[in-house]
Design an enzyme around this catalytic site. Structure first.
Site, PDB file in Angstrom:
ATOM      1  N   LYS A 124      74.311 -77.218  36.254  1.00  0.00           N
ATOM      2  CA  LYS A 124      75.342 -78.086  36.818  1.00  0.00           C
ATOM      3  C   LYS A 124      76.614 -78.228  35.952  1.00  0.00           C
ATOM      4  O   LYS A 124      77.655 -78.645  36.452  1.00  0.00           O
ATOM      5  CB  LYS A 124      74.776 -79.506  37.028  1.00  0.00           C
ATOM      6  CG  LYS A 124      73.841 -79.598  38.201  1.00  0.00           C
ATOM      7  CD  LYS A 124      74.588 -79.615  39.520  1.00  0.00           C
ATOM      8  CE  LYS A 124      73.738 -79.175  40.678  1.00  0.00           C
ATOM      9  NZ  LYS A 124      73.885 -77.773  41.070  1.00  0.00           N
TER      10      LYS A 124
ATOM     11  N   TYR B   1      70.556 -78.453  44.028  1.00  0.00           N
ATOM     12  CA  TYR B   1      70.769 -77.199  43.290  1.00  0.00           C
ATOM     13  C   TYR B   1      72.005 -76.445  43.820  1.00  0.00           C
ATOM     14  O   TYR B   1      72.797 -75.939  43.028  1.00  0.00           O
ATOM     15  CB  TYR B   1      69.520 -76.313  43.388  1.00  0.00           C
ATOM     16  CG  TYR B   1      69.554 -75.154  42.416  1.00  0.00           C
ATOM     17  CD1 TYR B   1      69.120 -75.307  41.103  1.00  0.00           C
ATOM     18  CD2 TYR B   1      70.038 -73.908  42.806  1.00  0.00           C
ATOM     19  CE1 TYR B   1      69.169 -74.247  40.202  1.00  0.00           C
ATOM     20  CE2 TYR B   1      70.088 -72.846  41.913  1.00  0.00           C
ATOM     21  CZ  TYR B   1      69.652 -73.023  40.609  1.00  0.00           C
ATOM     22  OH  TYR B   1      69.708 -71.967  39.724  1.00  0.00           O
TER      23      TYR B   1
ATOM     24  N   TYR C 112      62.329 -70.326  37.146  1.00  0.00           N
ATOM     25  CA  TYR C 112      62.180 -71.473  36.255  1.00  0.00           C
ATOM     26  C   TYR C 112      60.682 -71.685  36.063  1.00  0.00           C
ATOM     27  O   TYR C 112      59.980 -71.971  37.031  1.00  0.00           O
ATOM     28  CB  TYR C 112      62.803 -72.733  36.874  1.00  0.00           C
ATOM     29  CG  TYR C 112      64.313 -72.695  37.020  1.00  0.00           C
ATOM     30  CD1 TYR C 112      64.923 -72.040  38.088  1.00  0.00           C
ATOM     31  CD2 TYR C 112      65.126 -73.334  36.080  1.00  0.00           C
ATOM     32  CE1 TYR C 112      66.309 -72.015  38.223  1.00  0.00           C
ATOM     33  CE2 TYR C 112      66.518 -73.313  36.208  1.00  0.00           C
ATOM     34  CZ  TYR C 112      67.101 -72.657  37.277  1.00  0.00           C
ATOM     35  OH  TYR C 112      68.469 -72.630  37.399  1.00  0.00           O
TER      36      TYR C 112
ATOM     37  N   PRO D  30      71.094 -77.865  30.715  1.00  0.00           N
ATOM     38  CA  PRO D  30      71.454 -76.734  31.585  1.00  0.00           C
ATOM     39  C   PRO D  30      70.450 -76.434  32.698  1.00  0.00           C
ATOM     40  O   PRO D  30      70.722 -75.580  33.548  1.00  0.00           O
ATOM     41  CB  PRO D  30      71.563 -75.560  30.610  1.00  0.00           C
ATOM     42  CG  PRO D  30      70.773 -75.956  29.414  1.00  0.00           C
ATOM     43  CD  PRO D  30      70.821 -77.440  29.334  1.00  0.00           C
TER      44      PRO D  30
ATOM     45  N   HIS E  31      72.633 -65.410  45.530  1.00  0.00           N
ATOM     46  CA  HIS E  31      71.199 -65.729  45.523  1.00  0.00           C
ATOM     47  C   HIS E  31      70.892 -66.793  46.566  1.00  0.00           C
ATOM     48  O   HIS E  31      71.388 -67.910  46.497  1.00  0.00           O
ATOM     49  CB  HIS E  31      70.772 -66.213  44.127  1.00  0.00           C
ATOM     50  CG  HIS E  31      70.600 -65.100  43.143  1.00  0.00           C
ATOM     51  ND1 HIS E  31      69.936 -65.236  41.953  1.00  0.00           N
ATOM     52  CD2 HIS E  31      70.999 -63.799  43.196  1.00  0.00           C
ATOM     53  CE1 HIS E  31      69.925 -64.075  41.316  1.00  0.00           C
ATOM     54  NE2 HIS E  31      70.579 -63.194  42.039  1.00  0.00           N
TER      55      HIS E  31
HETATM   56  P1  FAD Z   1      84.171 -76.074  27.149  1.00  0.00           P
HETATM   57  O1  FAD Z   1      83.700 -74.827  27.781  1.00  0.00           O
HETATM   58  O2  FAD Z   1      83.411 -76.658  26.019  1.00  0.00           O
HETATM   59  O3  FAD Z   1      85.671 -75.808  26.668  1.00  0.00           O
HETATM   60  C1  FAD Z   1      86.372 -76.681  25.812  1.00  0.00           C
HETATM   61  C2  FAD Z   1      87.423 -75.898  25.059  1.00  0.00           C
HETATM   62  O4  FAD Z   1      88.197 -76.799  24.256  1.00  0.00           O
HETATM   63  C3  FAD Z   1      86.820 -74.878  24.100  1.00  0.00           C
HETATM   64  O5  FAD Z   1      87.423 -73.622  24.318  1.00  0.00           O
HETATM   65  C4  FAD Z   1      87.115 -75.441  22.728  1.00  0.00           C
HETATM   66  O6  FAD Z   1      87.296 -74.419  21.748  1.00  0.00           O
HETATM   67  C5  FAD Z   1      88.404 -76.214  22.973  1.00  0.00           C
HETATM   68  N1  FAD Z   1      88.639 -77.287  22.005  1.00  0.00           N
HETATM   69  C6  FAD Z   1      87.750 -78.140  21.464  1.00  0.00           C
HETATM   70  N2  FAD Z   1      88.351 -78.982  20.600  1.00  0.00           N
HETATM   71  C7  FAD Z   1      89.658 -78.665  20.614  1.00  0.00           C
HETATM   72  C8  FAD Z   1      90.793 -79.173  19.927  1.00  0.00           C
HETATM   73  N3  FAD Z   1      90.679 -80.169  19.046  1.00  0.00           N
HETATM   74  N4  FAD Z   1      92.007 -78.618  20.158  1.00  0.00           N
HETATM   75  C9  FAD Z   1      92.122 -77.587  21.051  1.00  0.00           C
HETATM   76  N5  FAD Z   1      91.078 -77.055  21.720  1.00  0.00           N
HETATM   77  C10 FAD Z   1      89.860 -77.589  21.502  1.00  0.00           C
HETATM   78  N6  FAD Z   1      76.797 -74.833  33.470  1.00  0.00           N
HETATM   79  C11 FAD Z   1      76.599 -74.427  34.759  1.00  0.00           C
HETATM   80  O7  FAD Z   1      77.266 -74.940  35.660  1.00  0.00           O
HETATM   81  N7  FAD Z   1      75.686 -73.467  35.090  1.00  0.00           N
HETATM   82  C12 FAD Z   1      74.913 -72.883  34.148  1.00  0.00           C
HETATM   83  O8  FAD Z   1      74.138 -71.977  34.484  1.00  0.00           O
HETATM   84  C13 FAD Z   1      75.057 -73.323  32.778  1.00  0.00           C
HETATM   85  N8  FAD Z   1      74.323 -72.783  31.797  1.00  0.00           N
HETATM   86  C14 FAD Z   1      74.552 -73.159  30.492  1.00  0.00           C
HETATM   87  C15 FAD Z   1      73.773 -72.578  29.523  1.00  0.00           C
HETATM   88  C16 FAD Z   1      73.968 -72.942  28.191  1.00  0.00           C
HETATM   89  C17 FAD Z   1      73.084 -72.323  27.158  1.00  0.00           C
HETATM   90  C18 FAD Z   1      74.996 -73.893  27.844  1.00  0.00           C
HETATM   91  C19 FAD Z   1      75.237 -74.269  26.403  1.00  0.00           C
HETATM   92  C20 FAD Z   1      75.777 -74.447  28.827  1.00  0.00           C
HETATM   93  C21 FAD Z   1      75.566 -74.112  30.157  1.00  0.00           C
HETATM   94  N9  FAD Z   1      76.313 -74.668  31.172  1.00  0.00           N
HETATM   95  C22 FAD Z   1      76.066 -74.301  32.468  1.00  0.00           C
HETATM   96  C23 FAD Z   1      77.359 -75.645  30.868  1.00  0.00           C
HETATM   97  C24 FAD Z   1      78.785 -75.047  30.855  1.00  0.00           C
HETATM   98  O9  FAD Z   1      78.831 -73.939  29.985  1.00  0.00           O
HETATM   99  C25 FAD Z   1      79.795 -76.122  30.420  1.00  0.00           C
HETATM  100  O10 FAD Z   1      79.604 -77.262  31.209  1.00  0.00           O
HETATM  101  C26 FAD Z   1      81.250 -75.640  30.562  1.00  0.00           C
HETATM  102  O11 FAD Z   1      81.561 -74.708  29.554  1.00  0.00           O
HETATM  103  C27 FAD Z   1      82.244 -76.817  30.470  1.00  0.00           C
HETATM  104  O12 FAD Z   1      83.562 -76.344  30.459  1.00  0.00           O
HETATM  105  P2  FAD Z   1      84.720 -77.153  29.765  1.00  0.00           P
HETATM  106  O13 FAD Z   1      85.953 -76.320  29.938  1.00  0.00           O
HETATM  107  O14 FAD Z   1      84.725 -78.548  30.254  1.00  0.00           O
HETATM  108  O15 FAD Z   1      84.316 -77.245  28.221  1.00  0.00           O
HETATM  109  C1  PHB Z   2      72.171 -68.798  32.857  1.00  0.00           C
HETATM  110  O1  PHB Z   2      72.079 -67.731  33.468  1.00  0.00           O
HETATM  111  O2  PHB Z   2      72.723 -68.870  31.741  1.00  0.00           O
HETATM  112  C2  PHB Z   2      71.579 -70.012  33.441  1.00  0.00           C
HETATM  113  C3  PHB Z   2      71.099 -69.981  34.746  1.00  0.00           C
HETATM  114  C4  PHB Z   2      70.532 -71.107  35.301  1.00  0.00           C
HETATM  115  C5  PHB Z   2      70.453 -72.256  34.556  1.00  0.00           C
HETATM  116  C6  PHB Z   2      70.944 -72.305  33.264  1.00  0.00           C
HETATM  117  C7  PHB Z   2      71.509 -71.163  32.696  1.00  0.00           C
HETATM  118  O3  PHB Z   2      69.880 -73.360  35.104  1.00  0.00           O
END
Ligand code: FAD
Ligand code: PHB
Length: 393
Positions: free
Chosen positions: A297, A384, A201, A293, A73
């Site tokens: 980021k 962005y 958005y 979100p 995009h």
């Molecule tokens: P997590 O994905 O939370 O992974 C942590 C892992 O640790 C999990 O699998 C969990 O089960 C495990 N865990 C927890 N506790 C324990 C324990 N005690 N023992 C063993 N394992 C454990 N980010 C973007 O960059 N772009 C986007 O468009 C975007 N959109 C989003 C939309 C939504 C609705 C949401 C909720 C989030 C969005 N994010 C987005 C954020 C992104 O999903 C997170 O920042 C990302 O998942 C972080 O990854 P992580 O591996 O640090 O943590």
């Molecule tokens: C998504 O597709 O889940 C998404 C895209 C852009 C955002 C947040 C979530 O800023």
């Protein structure tokens, strides 16, 4: 007694990507995940990858399917005041973003790790960590009906916001910063073509809405909702109706509806803990910071932490030098705070915070200014697509 170089807690994007990058560089790790493999692979979350994240995945040799299937995009749309205005990311920055679901990325990483024979344990229960303030960190966990102890050089806390690693650090050793928002996002996934070629958005007097996608046949939509909303009261029909009301008319008409295949509510929060390093424990990704979100980021910031940490560990194991390890926290925090600021700002600009019409008028004035000012648009666009990695965060 089992031993590894780096014990990684959590198999989200942070833990899996760190494990894979260490493996590519000859460093051994064990990943402990409390959920099942199916649960981790199904969790619907992020969708937008910065170019820096794309490059890191290629470095980790997990970029092949992503490069084939991603949607590139060059821009996105801002909806307000009954119309949409395009933010031309490519013209403003020379860069673009990639739409590729976190679920797909997670699948690719799990496959790559499994194919390499990685020690990747799902359904690891009762994980606890100790000794990270000294020279011999240890991890305890239950798996396959038995208790285990794992010795390691370092622990990477990649266990998300609700994980165990940050909670194990004594409260007096860290400082946390938090802002909660008086709303959440209700998201649905549906196997229908997206309303538009690019993301939209939308600021609206009824609340924020976002049109996103996973592919040309799979749409992801969000509407801002109250924190006390219950998911059952949001039938698909009610969701589509509310979404359309919050979009400029031309976009609302283009929305193709269909049955949802996933529906969930996520609260919005800004959170940062300082520092990220405690002796031989490193906090990585959502374990250390959360952003709303809106700026897409979260996952990209997690990948940026991993980039710094794996580089520092490779340097340590190759040369014995600790400077990069010691600099991990400060280097990451510079980028983290800039992303926290941007995500907070973009959320403030696009969401409904109160019924006060003065606030909405201010938002409309800022959107009007922004879309008419190349300088202001340049600032939005460069944040962005992802700020450059200049070696200093
Ligand atoms: P997590 O994905 O939370 O992974 C942590 C892992 O640790 C999990 O699998 C969990 O089960 C495990 N865990 C927890 N506790 C324990 C324990 N005690 N023992 C063993 N394992 C454990 N980010 C973007 O960059 N772009 C986007 O468009 C975007 N959109 C989003 C939309 C939504 C609705 C949401 C909720 C989030 C969005 N994010 C987005 C954020 C992104 O999903 C997170 O920042 C990302 O998942 C972080 O990854 P992580 O591996 O640090 O943590
Ligand atoms: C998504 O597709 O889940 C998404 C895209 C852009 C955002 C947040 C979530 O800023």
């Amino acid at each position: 007694m089992a031993r590894t170089q780096v014990a990684i807690i959590g198999a989200g994007p942070s833990g899996l990507l760190l494990s894979q990058l260490l493996h590519v560089n000859g460093i051994d790790s064990v990943v402990l995940e409390r959920r099942s493999r199916e649960y981790v692979a199904r969790r619907v979350r992020a969708g937008v990858l910065e170019q820096g994240t794309v490059e890191l995945l290629q470095r980790a040799h997990v970029g092949e399917r992503m490069l084939r299937e991603r949607l590139v995009h060059d821009g996105f749309e801002l909806g307000f005041d009954g119309k949409t205005t395009r933010v031309d990311l490519h013209a403003l920055t020379g860069a673009a973003v990639s739409v590729y679901g976190q679920t797909e990325l997670t699948k690719d990483l799990i496959e790559a790790r499994s194919a390499a024979g990685a020690k990747l344990l799902f359904e690891a229960g009762e994980v606890s960590i100790e000794g990270f303030d000294g020279a011999h960190p240890r991890v305890h966990y239950a798996h396959g009906g038995r208790r285990h102890e794992l010795h390691c050089d370092f622990i990477a806390g990649c266990d998300g916001y609700h994980g165990v690693c940050r909670r194990t650090v004594p409260a007096q050793s860290m400082q946390s910063f938090e802002r909660t928002y008086p709303f959440g996002w209700l998201g649905i996934l549906a196997d229908v073509p997206p309303a538009s070629r690019e993301l939209i958005y939308s600021n609206h007097a009824r609340g924020f809405a976002l049109c996103s996608m996973r592919s040309l046949n799979r749409s992801r939509y969000y509407v801002q909702c109250g924190l006390d909303e219950n998911l059952e009261s949001w039938t698909d029909a009610r969701f589509w109706d509310e979404l359309r009301r919050r979009l400029p008319a031309a976009v609302a008409e283009a929305v193709i509806t269909g049955p949802s295949v996933e529906k969930s509510i996520a609260p919005l929060r800004s959170f940062v803990v300082e520092p990220l390093t405690f002796g031989r424990l490193f906090l990585v990704g959502d374990a250390a910071h959360i952003v709303p979100p809106t700026g897409a980021k979260g996952l990209n910031l997690a990948a940026a932490d991993v980039r710094v940490l794996y580089g520092a560990l490779v340097e340590y194991y190759r040369t014995g030098r600790r400077e990069s390890i010691d600099g991990y926290s400060a280097q990451c925090l510079r980028r983290i705070w800039k992303a926290v600021r941007f995500s907070w700002w973009f959320t403030s600009l696009t969401h409904k915070f109160s019924d006060d019409p003065f606030n909405h008028r201010l938002q409309l004035a800022e959107l009007d200014y922004l879309t008419g000012s190349p300088a202001a648009l340049g600032s939005l666009a460069e944040n962005y697509v992802g700020l450059p990695f200049d070696g200093a965060g």
